[in-house]
Scaffold this active site. Sequence first.
Site, short mmCIF file in Angstrom:
data_model
loop_
_atom_site.label_atom_id
_atom_site.label_comp_id
_atom_site.label_asym_id
_atom_site.label_seq_id
_atom_site.Cartn_x
_atom_site.Cartn_y
_atom_site.Cartn_z
N GLY A 12 0.77 -1.24 0.00
CA GLY A 12 0.00 0.00 0.00
C GLY A 12 0.80 1.29 0.00
O GLY A 12 0.28 2.33 0.40
N ASN A 14 1.75 3.09 -2.58
CA ASN A 14 1.16 4.07 -3.51
C ASN A 14 -0.12 4.65 -2.93
O ASN A 14 -0.39 5.85 -3.09
CB ASN A 14 0.89 3.41 -4.87
CG ASN A 14 2.13 3.42 -5.75
OD1 ASN A 14 2.57 4.47 -6.19
ND2 ASN A 14 2.72 2.26 -5.97
N ARG A 65 -15.46 -14.84 -10.44
CA ARG A 65 -14.97 -13.47 -10.59
C ARG A 65 -16.12 -12.47 -10.64
O ARG A 65 -16.02 -11.37 -10.10
CB ARG A 65 -14.15 -13.34 -11.87
CG ARG A 65 -12.70 -13.66 -11.69
CD ARG A 65 -11.89 -13.43 -12.94
NE ARG A 65 -10.67 -14.20 -12.86
CZ ARG A 65 -9.57 -13.79 -12.25
NH1 ARG A 65 -9.51 -12.60 -11.68
NH2 ARG A 65 -8.50 -14.56 -12.21
N ARG A 91 -5.54 -8.42 -8.61
CA ARG A 91 -6.54 -9.28 -9.24
C ARG A 91 -6.81 -8.75 -10.64
O ARG A 91 -6.96 -7.54 -10.82
CB ARG A 91 -7.88 -9.26 -8.48
CG ARG A 91 -7.82 -9.72 -7.05
CD ARG A 91 -7.42 -11.16 -6.88
NE ARG A 91 -8.35 -12.11 -7.48
CZ ARG A 91 -8.11 -13.41 -7.59
NH1 ARG A 91 -6.96 -13.90 -7.17
NH2 ARG A 91 -8.99 -14.23 -8.12
N ILE A 92 -6.87 -9.66 -11.61
CA ILE A 92 -7.25 -9.23 -12.95
C ILE A 92 -8.74 -8.95 -12.96
O ILE A 92 -9.54 -9.74 -12.44
CB ILE A 92 -6.86 -10.31 -13.98
CG1 ILE A 92 -5.34 -10.32 -14.13
CG2 ILE A 92 -7.54 -10.06 -15.32
CD1 ILE A 92 -4.81 -11.43 -15.01
N HIS A 109 1.37 1.22 -13.12
CA HIS A 109 2.11 0.02 -13.51
C HIS A 109 3.61 0.34 -13.48
O HIS A 109 4.03 1.39 -13.97
CB HIS A 109 1.68 -0.42 -14.92
CG HIS A 109 2.40 -1.65 -15.38
ND1 HIS A 109 2.08 -2.90 -14.91
CD2 HIS A 109 3.45 -1.81 -16.22
CE1 HIS A 109 2.90 -3.79 -15.46
NE2 HIS A 109 3.73 -3.15 -16.26
N ASP A 145 -2.92 -4.11 -18.44
CA ASP A 145 -1.88 -3.07 -18.53
C ASP A 145 -1.96 -2.32 -19.85
O ASP A 145 -0.94 -2.01 -20.49
CB ASP A 145 -0.49 -3.68 -18.31
CG ASP A 145 -0.37 -4.30 -16.92
OD1 ASP A 145 -0.99 -3.78 -16.00
OD2 ASP A 145 0.33 -5.31 -16.78
N GLU A 174 6.98 6.36 -8.72
CA GLU A 174 5.55 6.04 -8.73
C GLU A 174 4.77 6.94 -7.77
O GLU A 174 3.69 7.43 -8.09
CB GLU A 174 5.33 4.57 -8.31
CG GLU A 174 5.74 3.55 -9.35
CD GLU A 174 5.38 2.13 -8.90
OE1 GLU A 174 4.28 1.89 -8.39
OE2 GLU A 174 6.24 1.23 -9.06
C1 GAR Z 1 3.74 -1.05 -7.27
O1 GAR Z 1 5.05 -1.07 -7.77
C2 GAR Z 1 2.75 -1.04 -8.42
O2 GAR Z 1 3.16 -0.28 -9.52
C3 GAR Z 1 2.70 -2.49 -8.76
O3 GAR Z 1 2.72 -3.16 -7.53
C4 GAR Z 1 3.41 -2.36 -6.57
C5 GAR Z 1 2.51 -2.16 -5.38
O4 GAR Z 1 3.21 -1.54 -4.32
N1 GAR Z 1 1.52 -2.81 -9.52
C6 GAR Z 1 1.46 -3.78 -10.41
O5 GAR Z 1 2.39 -4.51 -10.67
C7 GAR Z 1 0.12 -3.92 -11.10
N2 GAR Z 1 0.19 -4.87 -12.15
P1 GAR Z 1 2.40 -0.77 -3.19
O6 GAR Z 1 1.37 -1.77 -2.63
O7 GAR Z 1 3.45 -0.43 -2.16
O8 GAR Z 1 1.75 0.43 -3.78
#
Ligand code: GAR
Length: 210
Positions: A12, A14, A65, A91-92, A109, A145, A174
Amino acid sequence: KTKIAVLISGRGSNMQALVEAAKDEDFPAEIVLVASNNPDAAGLEIARAAGIETEVVDHREYDDREAFEEALDSTIKLYGARIVCLAGFMRILTPWFTERWRDLLINIHPSLLPAFKGLHTHERALEAGVRIHGCTVHYVRPEMDDGPIIGQAAVPVLHGDTAETLGERVLHAEHALYAQCVALACSGKARVAGERVRLQVREFGAELLM
Ligand code: GAR
């Protein structure tokens, strides 16, 4: 302010960056919900500690789903969110969900799309020998993506980088990028026109070359 929900599956960080950004009174979004498919997501604690409502919609408790996504959709609506931000949501999502939230669903991403869709992006960037790597924030389309790009941030690949050191550099980018892009989307300055995002800002970009 635009009410947003943030969907997470794990750490979490981001989501936390969005929470921090939203403390600024000029930020155009208010986080009304942090939801996770994983009851053990560490990010849920971070959100609770910040005084934000949290919900768990555990995909393992649903037959398929569709049932899971209906529950997720209802939960998001219960809190009145108008925009949904995926932040490490692993999850997709089916076209049912992505089309329901078309142009209102945003993802971050960890690569410069369209390069390196999918998982293990940092390992694959190193294997490919690219010199520039980064992250992308985009509106979600049914294909994984894929979708109109709101913003990207680039970082250099440095001599001696491992997937970990490169991943940390990208993650730092990010956090800054996601807050900026969510602000643009929520203030109507990043609208989709003909499957591209038309940005209504001039200065965007340069400061994201980190
Ligand atoms: C981040 O790097 C995000 O970009 C990536 O997972 C990480 C989550 O970190 N997302 C993906 O790969 C989506 N396909 P976080 O939980 O610390 O934000």
